[in-house]
Design an enzyme around this catalytic site. Structure first.
Site, PDB file in Angstrom:
ATOM      1  N   GLY A  12      38.241 -40.133 -34.344  1.00 22.50           N
ATOM      2  CA  GLY A  12      37.058 -39.889 -35.180  1.00 22.50           C
ATOM      3  C   GLY A  12      37.126 -40.708 -36.454  1.00 22.50           C
ATOM      4  N   LEU A  13      36.499 -41.881 -36.414  1.00 24.21           N
ATOM      5  CA  LEU A  13      36.633 -42.786 -37.566  1.00 24.21           C
ATOM      6  C   LEU A  13      35.383 -42.794 -38.452  1.00 24.21           C
ATOM      7  CD1 LEU A  13      38.603 -45.795 -36.036  1.00 24.21           C
ATOM      8  CD2 LEU A  13      39.410 -44.136 -37.736  1.00 24.21           C
ATOM      9  N   MET A  16      36.010 -39.155 -43.164  1.00 28.80           N
ATOM     10  CA  MET A  16      37.268 -38.428 -43.307  1.00 28.80           C
ATOM     11  C   MET A  16      38.375 -39.085 -42.476  1.00 28.80           C
ATOM     12  SD  MET A  16      36.920 -36.047 -45.477  1.00 28.80           S
ATOM     13  CE  MET A  16      38.169 -34.798 -45.269  1.00 28.80           C
ATOM     14  N   ASN A  35      37.907 -44.155 -31.643  1.00 31.66           N
ATOM     15  CA  ASN A  35      36.573 -43.642 -31.988  1.00 31.66           C
ATOM     16  C   ASN A  35      35.654 -43.839 -30.792  1.00 31.66           C
ATOM     17  OD1 ASN A  35      34.876 -42.554 -34.190  1.00 31.66           O
ATOM     18  ND2 ASN A  35      33.654 -44.380 -33.754  1.00 31.66           N
ATOM     19  N   VAL A  78      36.278 -34.926 -36.137  1.00 28.45           N
ATOM     20  CA  VAL A  78      34.886 -35.096 -35.724  1.00 28.45           C
ATOM     21  C   VAL A  78      34.128 -33.842 -36.171  1.00 28.45           C
ATOM     22  CG1 VAL A  78      35.609 -36.489 -33.733  1.00 28.45           C
ATOM     23  CG2 VAL A  78      35.120 -34.060 -33.412  1.00 28.45           C
ATOM     24  N   ASN A 106      36.142 -29.042 -40.146  1.00 32.52           N
ATOM     25  CA  ASN A 106      35.816 -27.743 -40.773  1.00 32.52           C
ATOM     26  C   ASN A 106      35.484 -26.715 -39.703  1.00 32.52           C
ATOM     27  OD1 ASN A 106      36.213 -27.945 -43.490  1.00 32.52           O
ATOM     28  ND2 ASN A 106      34.157 -28.703 -43.925  1.00 32.52           N
ATOM     29  N   SER A 132      41.005 -30.335 -47.380  1.00 33.51           N
ATOM     30  CA  SER A 132      40.036 -30.274 -48.468  1.00 33.51           C
ATOM     31  C   SER A 132      40.217 -31.429 -49.434  1.00 33.51           C
ATOM     32  CB  SER A 132      40.195 -28.962 -49.242  1.00 33.51           C
ATOM     33  OG  SER A 132      39.278 -28.954 -50.300  1.00 33.51           O
ATOM     34  N   LYS A 204      40.857 -22.205 -45.423  1.00 34.34           N
ATOM     35  CA  LYS A 204      39.987 -23.318 -45.857  1.00 34.34           C
ATOM     36  C   LYS A 204      38.562 -22.815 -46.073  1.00 34.34           C
ATOM     37  CE  LYS A 204      38.348 -27.511 -46.532  1.00 34.34           C
ATOM     38  NZ  LYS A 204      36.995 -27.635 -46.168  1.00 34.34           N
ATOM     39  N   HIS A 207      38.464 -21.040 -49.316  1.00 32.31           N
ATOM     40  CA  HIS A 207      38.440 -22.075 -50.357  1.00 32.31           C
ATOM     41  C   HIS A 207      37.005 -22.535 -50.596  1.00 32.31           C
ATOM     42  CE1 HIS A 207      37.979 -26.352 -51.231  1.00 32.31           C
ATOM     43  NE2 HIS A 207      39.016 -26.242 -52.029  1.00 32.31           N
ATOM     44  N   ASN A 208      36.287 -22.809 -49.516  1.00 33.04           N
ATOM     45  CA  ASN A 208      34.918 -23.302 -49.662  1.00 33.04           C
ATOM     46  C   ASN A 208      33.994 -22.226 -50.237  1.00 33.04           C
ATOM     47  OD1 ASN A 208      36.057 -25.465 -48.341  1.00 33.04           O
ATOM     48  ND2 ASN A 208      34.268 -25.848 -47.073  1.00 33.04           N
ATOM     49  N   GLU A 211      34.573 -22.178 -53.782  1.00 30.43           N
ATOM     50  CA  GLU A 211      33.936 -23.390 -54.331  1.00 30.43           C
ATOM     51  C   GLU A 211      32.431 -23.140 -54.572  1.00 30.43           C
ATOM     52  OE1 GLU A 211      34.852 -26.915 -51.922  1.00 30.43           O
ATOM     53  OE2 GLU A 211      32.739 -27.451 -52.058  1.00 30.43           O
ATOM     54  N   ARG A 467      22.662  10.309 -46.782  1.00 28.73           N
ATOM     55  CA  ARG A 467      22.971   9.987 -45.378  1.00 28.73           C
ATOM     56  C   ARG A 467      23.106  11.261 -44.547  1.00 28.73           C
ATOM     57  NH1 ARG A 467      27.750   7.718 -44.384  1.00 28.73           N
ATOM     58  NH2 ARG A 467      27.030   6.623 -42.539  1.00 28.73           N
ATOM     59  N   HIS A 473      25.168  12.371 -41.156  1.00 26.44           N
ATOM     60  CA  HIS A 473      26.317  11.453 -41.085  1.00 26.44           C
ATOM     61  C   HIS A 473      27.590  12.069 -41.664  1.00 26.44           C
ATOM     62  CE1 HIS A 473      23.900   8.312 -39.469  1.00 26.44           C
ATOM     63  NE2 HIS A 473      23.083   8.306 -40.495  1.00 26.44           N
TER      64      HIS A 473
HETATM   65  P1  NBP Z   1      31.589 -36.502 -38.822  1.00 23.08           P
HETATM   66  O1  NBP Z   1      31.674 -35.045 -38.839  1.00 23.08           O
HETATM   67  O2  NBP Z   1      30.312 -37.125 -39.183  1.00 23.08           O
HETATM   68  O3  NBP Z   1      32.076 -36.964 -37.380  1.00 23.08           O
HETATM   69  C1  NBP Z   1      31.631 -38.139 -36.778  1.00 23.08           C
HETATM   70  C2  NBP Z   1      32.743 -38.938 -36.134  1.00 23.08           C
HETATM   71  O4  NBP Z   1      33.192 -38.287 -34.946  1.00 23.08           O
HETATM   72  C3  NBP Z   1      32.215 -40.281 -35.737  1.00 23.08           C
HETATM   73  O5  NBP Z   1      33.195 -41.260 -35.997  1.00 23.08           O
HETATM   74  C4  NBP Z   1      31.980 -40.101 -34.238  1.00 23.08           C
HETATM   75  O6  NBP Z   1      32.013 -41.292 -33.485  1.00 23.08           O
HETATM   76  C5  NBP Z   1      33.163 -39.244 -33.877  1.00 23.08           C
HETATM   77  N1  NBP Z   1      33.044 -38.610 -32.566  1.00 23.08           N
HETATM   78  C6  NBP Z   1      33.919 -38.727 -31.551  1.00 23.08           C
HETATM   79 BR1  NBP Z   1      35.407 -39.761 -31.603  1.00 23.08          BR
HETATM   80  N2  NBP Z   1      33.560 -38.053 -30.471  1.00 23.08           N
HETATM   81  C7  NBP Z   1      32.438 -37.446 -30.802  1.00 23.08           C
HETATM   82  C8  NBP Z   1      31.572 -36.590 -30.089  1.00 23.08           C
HETATM   83  N3  NBP Z   1      31.849 -36.215 -28.847  1.00 23.08           N
HETATM   84  N4  NBP Z   1      30.463 -36.151 -30.712  1.00 23.08           N
HETATM   85  C9  NBP Z   1      30.196 -36.509 -31.990  1.00 23.08           C
HETATM   86  N5  NBP Z   1      30.978 -37.343 -32.716  1.00 23.08           N
HETATM   87  C10 NBP Z   1      32.093 -37.810 -32.132  1.00 23.08           C
HETATM   88  O7  NBP Z   1      32.749 -37.136 -39.707  1.00 23.08           O
HETATM   89  P2  NBP Z   1      33.296 -36.734 -41.163  1.00 23.08           P
HETATM   90  O8  NBP Z   1      32.216 -36.564 -42.159  1.00 23.08           O
HETATM   91  O9  NBP Z   1      34.362 -37.737 -41.413  1.00 23.08           O
HETATM   92  O10 NBP Z   1      33.964 -35.306 -40.964  1.00 23.08           O
HETATM   93  C11 NBP Z   1      34.964 -35.060 -39.986  1.00 23.08           C
HETATM   94  C12 NBP Z   1      35.344 -33.604 -40.015  1.00 23.08           C
HETATM   95  O11 NBP Z   1      35.953 -33.324 -41.273  1.00 23.08           O
HETATM   96  C13 NBP Z   1      34.173 -32.645 -39.892  1.00 23.08           C
HETATM   97  O12 NBP Z   1      34.545 -31.521 -39.133  1.00 23.08           O
HETATM   98  C14 NBP Z   1      33.891 -32.246 -41.317  1.00 23.08           C
HETATM   99  O13 NBP Z   1      33.277 -30.978 -41.404  1.00 23.08           O
HETATM  100  C15 NBP Z   1      35.302 -32.222 -41.882  1.00 23.08           C
HETATM  101  N6  NBP Z   1      35.399 -32.398 -43.322  1.00 23.08           N
HETATM  102  C16 NBP Z   1      34.597 -33.243 -43.975  1.00 23.08           C
HETATM  103  C17 NBP Z   1      34.701 -33.389 -45.351  1.00 23.08           C
HETATM  104  C18 NBP Z   1      33.829 -34.350 -46.079  1.00 23.08           C
HETATM  105  O14 NBP Z   1      33.904 -34.365 -47.322  1.00 23.08           O
HETATM  106  N7  NBP Z   1      33.047 -35.169 -45.383  1.00 23.08           N
HETATM  107  C19 NBP Z   1      35.668 -32.671 -46.055  1.00 23.08           C
HETATM  108  C20 NBP Z   1      36.512 -31.833 -45.356  1.00 23.08           C
HETATM  109  C21 NBP Z   1      36.365 -31.705 -43.990  1.00 23.08           C
HETATM  110  P3  NBP Z   1      30.770 -42.311 -33.405  1.00 23.08           P
HETATM  111  O15 NBP Z   1      31.098 -43.372 -34.379  1.00 23.08           O
HETATM  112  O16 NBP Z   1      30.750 -42.753 -32.028  1.00 23.08           O
HETATM  113  O17 NBP Z   1      29.518 -41.551 -33.782  1.00 23.08           O
END
Ligand code: NBP
Length: 500
Positions: A12-13, A16, A35, A78, A106, A132, A204, A207-208, A211, A467, A473
């Site tokens: 998952g690139l 994050m 990815n 992801v 998350n 986080s 976590k 935490h949120n 927040e 009640r 009750h």
């Molecule tokens: P996203 O939540 O937007 O995830 C998208 C990434 O997942 C894309 O690179 C996508 O590839 C990939 N992916 C893969 Br591999 N398989 C997938 C599938 N089957 N369906 C959908 N996407 C798929 O990324 P993020 O914003 O980096 O967040 C990642 C996780 O971290 C989430 O759970 C998020 O809640 C959590 N998080 C985020 C933050 C923040 O500040 N953003 C903070 C803390 C935690 P693709 O390029 O092919 O679409």
């Protein structure tokens, strides 16, 4: 030189994933990445050829899995929910006994409990690790809250401790200054094993939720400074900057000071004045509040913070209502500088209540899910890397150090004294807000929580009567042992007639 097998892999690139992969590589671990869209992998690897550990790009899940040293350690970053399940489903047939799958997204803790069970049944290990700190935290040191089997934690521990944020051992303040390829190595890492299965993702989520409360309280204080004292954003920002030097020293206060002092690059003037007042949300505050209601734990500050976002989101309806509904009028006559101090105290006391509620939730959840949570350690992990990082957390760690089974943070002598010293100002702030019609749902509900928690007797004697009256009750009596229940055939046929 590239090792034959990578130390860890990441799927998952997006934001994050990319940042966490570079953080891990900065600490000398070789990381394989995969990815769904391969072009993203290619671009990422091409842009990062000189990390200390090395980044290895892979095009298929098979190639990815084969590139990893055993037992394999794979972080998934992801979207939570279906996407995470889809990735796990594709991955599991390719893995071998004792490989470790780590979900850094998350996820809802109940999903993590389910996934841990399913993977364990397949001979695999599953860790749900809360991460986080957003993009910046992922890159230079997040707060990490891993949950899962202790022996799985032991396998990933060196990497987790290395990539986590670091705080000063004495002050608890986050050590800053990490750069690409030059991570911070000293200090206390903000990562520790939270507990089994979903414990990390649960913590976590709390935490949120906290927040959400912190952010809303700050917004209410800004609203009061503007609405009652007529202060402009820049001046308010300067007050927050000053507060950041004292008891309220925290990341959220620091960024609030910056936001309020930001000039609109297009039109000049304070940027915050042209930002639409309709809040978004992704759901973790809502999950926390739903969980509080499910467990029957009082967490109004967090819930009010969620509702405040909901109310803000119906902007058009509010604009229409503002033409019809009236509030209070009258001029505010208190001394400005004095009242700024009043607001400081109101914010501090409310913050204590909000955190007390978050820790009450964790205390109940550990009973519900059979976890043993170390609350002092959790506060310690939150001292750096995450959005709620604050000097204040050091005090919470100390409170649980004094008494690990503390029933409520409010009962700790330090926090009790802090509230005794500041509560008259807290009451003044809430009274002024109510009197002048400025909504302060989190400041007010925190005060109601405090007053409710410290009351030996509440009016729910009457409620129990109601009640029993309409629903049979039953009720307990103050003059009989707890657990004995009574019912009356209401109303009393012999009661005197009303004098009305
Ligand atoms: P996203 O939540 O937007 O995830 C998208 C990434 O997942 C894309 O690179 C996508 O590839 C990939 N992916 C893969 Br591999 N398989 C997938 C599938 N089957 N369906 C959908 N996407 C798929 O990324 P993020 O914003 O980096 O967040 C990642 C996780 O971290 C989430 O759970 C998020 O809640 C959590 N998080 C985020 C933050 C923040 O500040 N953003 C903070 C803390 C935690 P693709 O390029 O092919 O679409």
């Amino acid at each position: 030189m590239t090792k034959e097998k990578s130390d860890i892999g990441l799927i998952g690139l997006a934001v994050m994933g990319q940042n966490l992969a570079l953080n891990i590589a900065d600490h000398g671990f070789q990381i394989s990445v995969y990815n769904r869209t391969t072009s993203k992998t290619e671009t990422f690897v091409a842009a990062n050829t000189d990390t200390p550990g090395g980044v290895v790009g892979t095009e298929t899940l098979e190639e990815f899995v084969q590139s990893l040293a055993k037992p394999r350690k794979i972080i998934i970053l992801v979207q939570a929910g279906g996407a995470t399940d889809a990735v796990i489903e594709g991955l599991v047939p390719l893995l071998e006994q004792d490989d470790i799958v780590i979900d850094g997204g998350n996820a809802q803790w109940t999903d993590t409990i389910r996934r841990e069970k399913e993977l364990r049944a397949n001979g695999l290990r599953f860790v749900g690790s809360g991460v986080s700190g957003g993009e910046e935290g992922a890159r230079y040191g997040p707060s990490l809250m891993p949950g899962g089997a202790a022996e799985a934690w032991n396998e990933i521990k060196p990497i987790w401790l290395a990539m986590a944020a670091k705080v000063d051992a004495l002050t608890g303040k986050q050590l800053e200054g990490a750069k690409p390829g030059r991570p911070i190595t000293g200090g206390v890492p903000c990562a520790a094993h939270i507990g089994p299965d979903g414990a990390g993702h649960y913590v976590k989520m709390i935490h949120n939720g906290i927040e959400y409360g912190d952010m809303q309280m700050i917004c209410e204080v800004y609203h009061l400074m503007h609405g009652l004292l007529g202060m402009e954003p820049k001046e308010i920002g300067q007050v927050f900057a000053r507060w950041n030097e004292g008891l309220l020293d925290s990341y959220l206060i620091e960024i609030t000071a910056d936001i309020l002092q930001q000039t609109d690059p297009d039109a000049g003037g304070p940027l915050v004045d042209v930002v639409l007042d309709a809040a978004g949300q992704k759901g973790t505050g809502k999950w926390t509040s739903i969980n509080a209601l499910d467990m029957g734990i009082c967490a109004p500050t967090i819930a009010e913070a969620v509702f405040a976002r909901c109310l803000s989101a119906i902007k058009e309806e509010r604009v229409a209502a503002s033409e019809v509904l009236t509030g209070s009028s009258g001029t505010f006559t208190e001394n400005r500088d004095d009242f700024i101090g009043v607001l400081h105290d109101a914010l501090y006391c409310s913050k204590i209540c909000s955190y007390a509620q978050g820790f009450q939730l964790m205390r109940e959840a550990q009973k519900e899910y059979n976890w043993t949570l170390d609350f002092g350690q959790i506060a310690q992990i939150w001292r750096g890397g995450c959005i709620i990082r604050a000097a204040f957390l050091q005090k919470i760690t100390e409170a649980y150090g004094r008494d690990p089974s503390l029933a409520n943070l409010l009962l700790d002598p330090y926090f009790n004294e802090a509230i005794q010293n500041a509560q008259s100002n807290w009451r003044r702030a809430v009274s002024a807000a109510v009197g002048h019609g400025i909504p302060t749902p989190t400041l007010s509900s925190s005060l109601a929580y405090y007053d409710g928690y410290r009351s030996a007797r509440l009016p729910q004697n009457l409620l129990q009567g109601q009640r029993d009256y309409f629903g049979a009750h039953s009720y307990e009596r103050t003059d009989r042992p707890r657990g004995e229940f009574f019912h009356l055939d209401w109303p009393d046929p012999d009661r005197p007639q009303s004098m009305v």
